[in-house]
Structure formats: structure tokens, C-alpha cells
Design an enzyme around this catalytic site. Structure first.
Site, PDB file in Angstrom:
ATOM      1  N   CYS A   1       0.818  -1.236   0.000  1.00  0.00           N
ATOM      2  CA  CYS A   1       0.000   0.000   0.000  1.00  0.00           C
ATOM      3  C   CYS A   1       0.843   1.274   0.000  1.00  0.00           C
ATOM      4  O   CYS A   1       0.330   2.351  -0.284  1.00  0.00           O
ATOM      5  CB  CYS A   1      -0.937   0.013   1.201  1.00  0.00           C
ATOM      6  SG  CYS A   1      -2.119  -1.336   1.157  1.00  0.00           S
TER       7      CYS A   1
ATOM      8  N   HIS B   1      -3.278   7.358   3.299  1.00  0.00           N
ATOM      9  CA  HIS B   1      -3.683   6.080   2.711  1.00  0.00           C
ATOM     10  C   HIS B   1      -5.084   5.754   3.227  1.00  0.00           C
ATOM     11  O   HIS B   1      -5.390   5.964   4.399  1.00  0.00           O
ATOM     12  CB  HIS B   1      -2.691   4.990   3.115  1.00  0.00           C
ATOM     13  CG  HIS B   1      -3.117   3.621   2.683  1.00  0.00           C
ATOM     14  ND1 HIS B   1      -3.558   3.357   1.407  1.00  0.00           N
ATOM     15  CD2 HIS B   1      -3.186   2.451   3.360  1.00  0.00           C
ATOM     16  CE1 HIS B   1      -3.882   2.078   1.323  1.00  0.00           C
ATOM     17  NE2 HIS B   1      -3.673   1.502   2.492  1.00  0.00           N
TER      18      HIS B   1
ATOM     19  N   ASN C   1     -10.076   0.301   0.162  1.00  0.00           N
ATOM     20  CA  ASN C   1      -8.612   0.324   0.150  1.00  0.00           C
ATOM     21  C   ASN C   1      -8.111  -0.080  -1.238  1.00  0.00           C
ATOM     22  O   ASN C   1      -8.209  -1.236  -1.621  1.00  0.00           O
ATOM     23  CB  ASN C   1      -8.097  -0.643   1.229  1.00  0.00           C
ATOM     24  CG  ASN C   1      -6.587  -0.635   1.347  1.00  0.00           C
ATOM     25  OD1 ASN C   1      -5.886  -0.101   0.492  1.00  0.00           O
ATOM     26  ND2 ASN C   1      -6.088  -1.242   2.406  1.00  0.00           N
TER      27      ASN C   1
HETATM   28  O1  UT7 Z   1      -3.812  -1.161   3.761  1.00  0.00           O
HETATM   29  C1  UT7 Z   1      -2.883  -1.788   4.529  1.00  0.00           C
HETATM   30  C2  UT7 Z   1      -3.167  -2.096   5.851  1.00  0.00           C
HETATM   31  N1  UT7 Z   1      -4.437  -2.630   6.207  1.00  0.00           N
HETATM   32  C3  UT7 Z   1      -5.066  -2.032   7.201  1.00  0.00           C
HETATM   33  O2  UT7 Z   1      -4.679  -0.972   7.626  1.00  0.00           O
HETATM   34  C4  UT7 Z   1      -6.221  -2.734   7.861  1.00  0.00           C
HETATM   35  C5  UT7 Z   1      -6.112  -2.622   9.343  1.00  0.00           C
HETATM   36  N2  UT7 Z   1      -7.158  -3.270  10.082  1.00  0.00           N
HETATM   37  C6  UT7 Z   1      -8.449  -2.858  10.077  1.00  0.00           C
HETATM   38  O3  UT7 Z   1      -8.796  -1.938   9.362  1.00  0.00           O
HETATM   39  C7  UT7 Z   1      -9.430  -3.510  11.017  1.00  0.00           C
HETATM   40  O4  UT7 Z   1      -8.731  -4.302  11.933  1.00  0.00           O
HETATM   41  C8  UT7 Z   1     -10.484  -4.361  10.291  1.00  0.00           C
HETATM   42  C9  UT7 Z   1     -11.464  -3.459   9.583  1.00  0.00           C
HETATM   43  C10 UT7 Z   1      -9.822  -5.304   9.316  1.00  0.00           C
HETATM   44  C11 UT7 Z   1     -11.294  -5.165  11.308  1.00  0.00           C
HETATM   45  O5  UT7 Z   1     -11.870  -4.322  12.308  1.00  0.00           O
HETATM   46  P1  UT7 Z   1     -11.709  -4.690  13.857  1.00  0.00           P
HETATM   47  O6  UT7 Z   1     -12.477  -3.672  14.581  1.00  0.00           O
HETATM   48  O7  UT7 Z   1     -10.236  -4.804  14.137  1.00  0.00           O
HETATM   49  O8  UT7 Z   1     -12.461  -6.055  13.945  1.00  0.00           O
HETATM   50  P2  UT7 Z   1     -11.903  -7.496  14.363  1.00  0.00           P
HETATM   51  O9  UT7 Z   1     -10.992  -8.029  13.317  1.00  0.00           O
HETATM   52  O10 UT7 Z   1     -11.391  -7.402  15.765  1.00  0.00           O
HETATM   53  O11 UT7 Z   1     -13.234  -8.343  14.344  1.00  0.00           O
HETATM   54  C12 UT7 Z   1     -14.316  -8.069  15.242  1.00  0.00           C
HETATM   55  C13 UT7 Z   1     -15.442  -9.031  14.952  1.00  0.00           C
HETATM   56  C14 UT7 Z   1     -14.991 -10.487  14.924  1.00  0.00           C
HETATM   57  O12 UT7 Z   1     -15.976 -11.269  15.529  1.00  0.00           O
HETATM   58  P3  UT7 Z   1     -15.820 -11.741  17.068  1.00  0.00           P
HETATM   59  O13 UT7 Z   1     -14.558 -12.518  17.125  1.00  0.00           O
HETATM   60  O14 UT7 Z   1     -15.752 -10.467  17.861  1.00  0.00           O
HETATM   61  O15 UT7 Z   1     -17.060 -12.538  17.278  1.00  0.00           O
HETATM   62  C15 UT7 Z   1     -14.955 -10.806  13.436  1.00  0.00           C
HETATM   63  O16 UT7 Z   1     -15.173 -12.175  13.162  1.00  0.00           O
HETATM   64  O17 UT7 Z   1     -16.031  -8.777  13.675  1.00  0.00           O
HETATM   65  C16 UT7 Z   1     -16.095  -9.982  12.907  1.00  0.00           C
HETATM   66  N3  UT7 Z   1     -15.953  -9.629  11.500  1.00  0.00           N
HETATM   67  C17 UT7 Z   1     -16.998  -9.276  10.714  1.00  0.00           C
HETATM   68  N4  UT7 Z   1     -18.317  -9.180  10.970  1.00  0.00           N
HETATM   69  C18 UT7 Z   1     -19.108  -8.774   9.954  1.00  0.00           C
HETATM   70  C19 UT7 Z   1     -14.820  -9.558  10.752  1.00  0.00           C
HETATM   71  N5  UT7 Z   1     -15.112  -9.179   9.500  1.00  0.00           N
HETATM   72  C20 UT7 Z   1     -16.455  -9.003   9.457  1.00  0.00           C
HETATM   73  C21 UT7 Z   1     -17.344  -8.591   8.426  1.00  0.00           C
HETATM   74  N6  UT7 Z   1     -18.652  -8.490   8.738  1.00  0.00           N
HETATM   75  N7  UT7 Z   1     -16.934  -8.270   7.184  1.00  0.00           N
END
Ligand code: UT7
Length: 327
Positions: free
Chosen positions: A118, A254, A284
Site C-alpha cells: 500500500c 492512505h 482500500n
Molecule cells: O492497507 C494496509 C493495511 N491494512 C489495514 O490498515 C487494515 C487494518 N485493520 C483494520 O482496518 C481492522 O482491523 C479491520 C477493519 C480489518 C477489522 O476491524 P476490527 O475492529 O479490528 O475487527 P476485528 O478483526 O477485531 O473483528 C471483530 C469481529 C470479529 O468477531 P468476534 O470474534 O468479535 O465474534 C470478526 O469475526 O467482527 C467480525 N468480523 C466481521 N463481521 C461482519 C470480521 N469481518 C467481518 C465482516 N462483517 N466483514
């Protein structure tokens, strides 16, 4: 006495290109167990563009380059260097920069791709700046273009909702007037396992769907490191340019996650009115995201000549990079 004037790399124009097809969060609700509410609240994304069958990174990069050249009123034959940031090249070789060069009719000038995930466009801008400052190049085309959705596993809700396709470009010119004031480029390969695509020509492919081509991401961990790293990157960049937070007119970050962008804006004591946000409509787009946001800001008239812009990016590697420039 008789001091030679400093040479800066100055952005003389910008351009961008997006695929036509819009895919909304509601569309994704139909293919994975997700919701518009989850995607919007966790990422800020409402929709993304997805390349048509047969539409490549090179197609998008070419269109963005043409738009930038037209806005600059520069002929392709005047360009003496083309650098493309991309992680999704059309083919393995020649580089997509070479493919774009030929389509533009800029044959003969140096052309190469940079893979910094990225951070690719900001890395490319940093390299182009050095070419211009050293006197090696006078007019440079810097492009960030991606079709990242080609790597996406559409069954995996953790990643498929996050990405989109698109491209942006700038024409840089050697100038005695300030342009790029500082660039900072970094990488730490120790973080490879948090964000990567595990297959390739040399390591080999697998029998999995799409030959094992798939984005592996530990989202929460990437998020934490990104916020912390961008926080120190901003401080480093301001110091390198000898500038205070209050002198930055626009943050052009970004576009991975609105919450990461807000954290960086807070670090800069900037209100979100001075931050360019496109993640809601583009998601993204990796190397495409910063030049797409920049082009949108320029064409909408928000970014004006003489203003100070802080560009930053963070991605797989990890890589992180910034540029502070007078537009
Ligand atoms: O571009 C290069 C770098 N990339 C980034 O900068 C991405 C960085 N990371 C992020 O933007 C965030 O961590 C995400 C958007 C990917 C995820 O958000 P989060 O608030 O960190 O959520 P999480 O991964 O901790 O997941 C929370 C919950 C989980 O369920 P449980 O374990 O709490 O029951 C996931 O399974 O959300 C669930 N989940 C979803 N639910 C509905 C994960 N993806 C989804 C989804 N829809 N698409």
C-alpha cells in the site's frame, strides 16, 4: 554568491481512474455473512469499484497517466522517467510501467515498478524526488495503480469487504519553486506474517482456489501497528521538513480505514475538515489510494497552489512512507 538554486520536484498536475462497476456493502451482504452497519462502523467504507473482466492495473494506470499529462499539458515524449507503485502487475514481466510507457508512446525513458504494497505510490514519489533533485530527471510520471480485488477471496468476510480497484498519477517537474520538501521511507520485513500473499513464481503456487493467491491479514494487529507507526512517521516527517503541525493544510492519507485516518488527524491536531477522505467510496485501493485522494482534492478545488500537503501510507511488509510537499 553565485549559489546554484535548489532543485525541487514539484507536482504540476494530477490524474486518476476508476473502474465503472460500483459494489456496495449491500451487494456484499448477499455473498458473505456481513452487514452494511459492520462495514461502515469498523472501516468507513460504503462502496468500492471493481475492475471489469479483462480490465487490468495497466489499463487503470494508463488512464490515470493520460489524465495527469493532459492536466499538465505535457506530452508523453517529454517524460524522462516513469515509476509505478503496484502489487498487482498485469503480467510478471515486463513491468507494468513498461507496458504503460509503450501505450503512452514515451519509449526510451527509464520505467520500472515498485512493490511496497500500500505504500507503493509514496515510495515511488520518494524515489522520483531523488531522481529530480540529483538532476537526472526533469519530468517524471509517478503512478499508483492496483487491481487488488483480483487477490481477494470472496468467501472471506474479514478481507473481501476492505478492498477496491483504482489508480492515480502525478506529473513531477524539476523546479526552483518548492515542491516536495521531505520524504520518509521505511520497511520492517519482520512483520511479514501479519499481512501477506503467500504464493508466487519462485515460492510456487498451490492447488487451492485461485492458485493460493489470497490476502492473509491479521486485521486487529495490523490496525494497532499502523496507528502507532503513522503517529511517529508524522513527527519524523514534520521534523525533516522543519515544519509545525499547524502549517500542514491538508492530510492526504492512505485510505484503509477511517478509524486509522482519524487517529492520524488527531495526532496532527487537525480537524477532519482538513483531511481528504475517499475510503467511503473507493475502499482500500492500496497504491492507488493516495494519488486518487490527491487528484480528487485537486479537482474539487479544495487543495490549492501554495498549500502544504502531508501524504502518508502504510502497508504489507510492513512498509510505511510519507511526503510533505508544497503543492
Ligand atoms: O492497507 C494496509 C493495511 N491494512 C489495514 O490498515 C487494515 C487494518 N485493520 C483494520 O482496518 C481492522 O482491523 C479491520 C477493519 C480489518 C477489522 O476491524 P476490527 O475492529 O479490528 O475487527 P476485528 O478483526 O477485531 O473483528 C471483530 C469481529 C470479529 O468477531 P468476534 O470474534 O468479535 O465474534 C470478526 O469475526 O467482527 C467480525 N468480523 C466481521 N463481521 C461482519 C470480521 N469481518 C467481518 C465482516 N462483517 N466483514
Amino acid at each position: 554568491m553565485g549559489d546554484k538554486a535548489l532543485t525541487y520536484a514539484r507536482i504540476i498536475a494530477t490524474g486518476s481512474a476508476l473502474p465503472e462497476r460500483v459494489v456496495t456493502n449491500a451487494d456484499l451482504e448477499k455473498i458473505v455473512d456481513t452487514s452494511d452497519e459492520w462495514i461502515r462502523s469498523r472501516t468507513g467504507i460504503r462502496e468500492r469499484r471493481i475492475a471489469a473482466d479483462g480490465e487490468t492495473t495497466g489499463d487503470l494506470g494508463y488512464r490515470a497517466a493520460i489524465a495527469a499529462l493532459e492536466a499538465a499539458d505535457v506530452k508523453a515524449s517529454e517524460i524522462d522517467l516513469i515509476i509505478l507503485g503496484t502489487t498487482t502487475p498485469d503480467i510478471i514481466f515486463p513491468s507494468t510501467a513498461c507496458l504503460i510507457q509503450h501505450r503512452l508512446g514515451a519509449n526510451g525513458c527509464a520505467a520500472f515498478d515498485i512493490n511496497a504494497a500500500c505504500s507503493g505510490f509514496v515510495y515511488a514519489l520518494g524515489v522520483a524526488d531523488k531522481f529530480i533533485r540529483s538532476g537526472q530527471s526533469k519530468k517524471v510520471l509517478v503512478i499508483g495503480a492496483e487491481t487488488l480485488t483480483r487477490m481477494v477471496d470472496w468467501n472471506e468476510r474479514e478481507t473481501c469487504v476492505l478492498f477496491g480497484d483504482g489508480a492515480g498519477a502525478v506529473v513531477l517537474e524539476a523546479s526552483e519553486e518548492p515542491g516536495i520538501l521531505a520524504t520518509c521511507l521505511h520497511a520492517d520485513g519482520g512483520f511479514k506474517e501479519l499481512l501477506y500473499n503467500p504464493v508466487g513464481v519462485s515460492a510456487g503456487f498451490t492447488d487451492e482456489p485461485n492458485h493460493g493467491v489470497r490476502i492473509h491479514m491479521s486485521g486487529r494487529e495490523v490496525f494497532k501497528v499502523a496507528v502507532k507507526t503513522l503517529d511517529s512517521l508524522v513527527g519524523e516527517t514534520l521534523a525533516a521538513a522543519g515544519m509545525e503541525e499547524s502549517e500542514v493544510d491538508w492530510l492526504i492519507p492512505h485510505q484503509a480505514n477511517l478509524r486509522i485516518i482519524e487517529a492520524t488527524a488527531k495526532r496532527l491536531k487537525m480537524s477532519m475538515e482538513r483531511v481528504i477522505v475517499t475510503v467511503d467510496r473507493h475502499a482500500n485501493t492500496s497504491s492507488g489510494s493516495v494519488p486518487l485522494a490527491l487528484d480528487e482534492a485537486v479537482r474539487s478545488g479544495r487543495v490549492k497552489r501554495g498549500q502544504n500537503l502531508l501524504l502518508e501510507a502504510f502497508g504489507g511488509g510492513f512498509t510505511w512512507a510519507s511526503a510533505l510537499l508544497k503543492y
